[in-house]
Design a protein around this motif. Sequence first.
Motif, PDB file in Angstrom:
ATOM      1  N   VAL A  20       5.702  14.373  11.166  1.00  0.00           N
ATOM      2  CA  VAL A  20       5.068  14.848  12.397  1.00  0.00           C
ATOM      3  C   VAL A  20       4.171  16.036  12.068  1.00  0.00           C
ATOM      4  O   VAL A  20       4.428  16.794  11.130  1.00  0.00           O
ATOM      5  N   ASP A  21       3.122  16.187  12.867  1.00  0.00           N
ATOM      6  CA  ASP A  21       2.164  17.269  12.655  1.00  0.00           C
ATOM      7  C   ASP A  21       1.667  17.736  14.023  1.00  0.00           C
ATOM      8  O   ASP A  21       1.336  16.913  14.884  1.00  0.00           O
ATOM      9  N   MET A  22       1.594  19.056  14.205  1.00  0.00           N
ATOM     10  CA  MET A  22       1.187  19.633  15.476  1.00  0.00           C
ATOM     11  C   MET A  22      -0.329  19.819  15.517  1.00  0.00           C
ATOM     12  O   MET A  22      -0.911  20.428  14.620  1.00  0.00           O
ATOM     13  N   GLN A  23      -0.956  19.299  16.543  1.00  0.00           N
ATOM     14  CA  GLN A  23      -2.396  19.454  16.710  1.00  0.00           C
ATOM     15  C   GLN A  23      -2.759  20.916  17.004  1.00  0.00           C
ATOM     16  O   GLN A  23      -2.151  21.568  17.844  1.00  0.00           O
ATOM     17  N   GLY A  24      -3.765  21.425  16.290  1.00  0.00           N
ATOM     18  CA  GLY A  24      -4.303  22.740  16.597  1.00  0.00           C
ATOM     19  C   GLY A  24      -3.422  23.911  16.219  1.00  0.00           C
ATOM     20  O   GLY A  24      -3.670  25.042  16.670  1.00  0.00           O
ATOM     21  N   TYR A  25      -2.429  23.700  15.362  1.00  0.00           N
ATOM     22  CA  TYR A  25      -1.502  24.793  15.029  1.00  0.00           C
ATOM     23  C   TYR A  25      -2.233  25.955  14.361  1.00  0.00           C
ATOM     24  O   TYR A  25      -1.938  27.128  14.630  1.00  0.00           O
ATOM     25  N   VAL A  36       6.196  29.126  18.490  1.00  0.00           N
ATOM     26  CA  VAL A  36       5.850  27.733  18.766  1.00  0.00           C
ATOM     27  C   VAL A  36       6.502  26.812  17.738  1.00  0.00           C
ATOM     28  O   VAL A  36       7.037  25.747  18.080  1.00  0.00           O
ATOM     29  N   ARG A  37       6.485  27.228  16.477  1.00  0.00           N
ATOM     30  CA  ARG A  37       7.106  26.408  15.441  1.00  0.00           C
ATOM     31  C   ARG A  37       8.612  26.310  15.668  1.00  0.00           C
ATOM     32  O   ARG A  37       9.221  25.251  15.467  1.00  0.00           O
ATOM     33  N   LEU A  40       9.141  23.774  18.286  1.00  0.00           N
ATOM     34  CA  LEU A  40       9.007  22.421  17.740  1.00  0.00           C
ATOM     35  C   LEU A  40      10.272  22.014  16.994  1.00  0.00           C
ATOM     36  O   LEU A  40      10.748  20.876  17.138  1.00  0.00           O
ATOM     37  N   ASP A  41      10.840  22.918  16.211  1.00  0.00           N
ATOM     38  CA  ASP A  41      12.076  22.617  15.495  1.00  0.00           C
ATOM     39  C   ASP A  41      13.197  22.259  16.467  1.00  0.00           C
ATOM     40  O   ASP A  41      13.976  21.328  16.223  1.00  0.00           O
ATOM     41  N   ASP A  42      13.274  22.991  17.572  1.00  0.00           N
ATOM     42  CA  ASP A  42      14.296  22.701  18.582  1.00  0.00           C
ATOM     43  C   ASP A  42      14.087  21.308  19.176  1.00  0.00           C
ATOM     44  O   ASP A  42      15.052  20.555  19.388  1.00  0.00           O
ATOM     45  N   ASP A 104       0.771  31.018  29.332  1.00  0.00           N
ATOM     46  CA  ASP A 104      -0.053  31.411  28.193  1.00  0.00           C
ATOM     47  C   ASP A 104       0.448  30.843  26.869  1.00  0.00           C
ATOM     48  O   ASP A 104      -0.105  31.146  25.809  1.00  0.00           O
ATOM     49  N   ALA A 105       1.482  30.036  26.898  1.00  0.00           N
ATOM     50  CA  ALA A 105       2.004  29.406  25.681  1.00  0.00           C
ATOM     51  C   ALA A 105       1.277  28.084  25.445  1.00  0.00           C
ATOM     52  O   ALA A 105       0.972  27.358  26.402  1.00  0.00           O
ATOM     53  N   PRO A 106       0.974  27.744  24.197  1.00  0.00           N
ATOM     54  CA  PRO A 106       0.243  26.496  23.932  1.00  0.00           C
ATOM     55  C   PRO A 106       1.126  25.266  24.125  1.00  0.00           C
ATOM     56  O   PRO A 106       2.354  25.324  23.971  1.00  0.00           O
ATOM     57  N   SER A 107       0.479  24.163  24.459  1.00  0.00           N
ATOM     58  CA  SER A 107       1.183  22.883  24.491  1.00  0.00           C
ATOM     59  C   SER A 107       1.495  22.452  23.063  1.00  0.00           C
ATOM     60  O   SER A 107       0.879  22.915  22.106  1.00  0.00           O
ATOM     61  N   ILE A 108       2.459  21.560  22.932  1.00  0.00           N
ATOM     62  CA  ILE A 108       2.746  20.943  21.635  1.00  0.00           C
ATOM     63  C   ILE A 108       2.304  19.489  21.718  1.00  0.00           C
ATOM     64  O   ILE A 108       2.886  18.693  22.456  1.00  0.00           O
TER      65      ILE A 108
END
Length: 276
Positions: A20-25, A36-37, A40-42, A104-108
């Motif tokens: 898996v890879d997060m867009q725009g990280y 944010v990372r 994602l781990d959670d 203000d938090a980015p989407s995943i």
Amino acid sequence: MPPLPSASLDVPPEQALLAVDMQGYSKIPEARMAPVRSDLDDVLTTVLAQSGFEDPRAVPGAYKDTGDGAIFVLPAKDTARLIDPLLGHLHAALVRYDQGRLADAPSIRLRAAVHIGPLTLPDHRGDAINEVCRLLDSDAVRQALAAAGEQKNGFLAAVLSEPAYRRTVRAGRTTEPAEEHFLPAVARVEGKPHFEEGCRLYVPGLTPYLLGLAMSAKAAEATPGATRAPGTDVPPAMPPAPAGAASPAFQINGAMTDPTLINQIVGDVRIGRGRA
């Protein structure tokens, strides 16, 4: 007596791989990258547990942190579960995350790749890990995620290698998604001219027909005059309508914002009405 063959000639045992890879990280402000990372781990830990997997991090070499994503190596017998139910759980988890995140938090938004191939642990001897990484980085799944982003709750695009698809979806080992939910494509990676592999694309909430339309629209935006999406061999990146069908049935979830895609769909609908 002739010498025994070297163990280096042995074919490694097959493994199932999920990347898996997060867009725009890389565009996230540095101070927000770690939170944010961690989120994602959670999400990934929860989804793996929901899908019936033990945490791969407990097995040496079965987990690789890639910075903006991860690679998981699991027993080959579990390949089908990486597709059904895992992809469904992953999409639902990303939707829940987006609904609960701070403004203000980015989407995943994730690209996901599923593959099966020979690989030894923990040294990763075998081509399978390189192949799953190239699938994940291919133009095809990048275009699919861009298409997903045009619809509400479009947080996931998945690509399956042909071996993974044949042994799971086509073999009838999955229910949701099934064969009719996948778009045939070709995975290519810029700068890797020798990598060109057949694959299958899946975006929750988009039929293959609409996914193909959206990918073609995105390719046309990027390359004026383009007639097909550069990651696919299906001009114009969609399967043909069934024989005898009056017009394709569109399933649109959420608001459409891409004017090129809207115009293309409206044009198809008008043509269908004119022929009826």
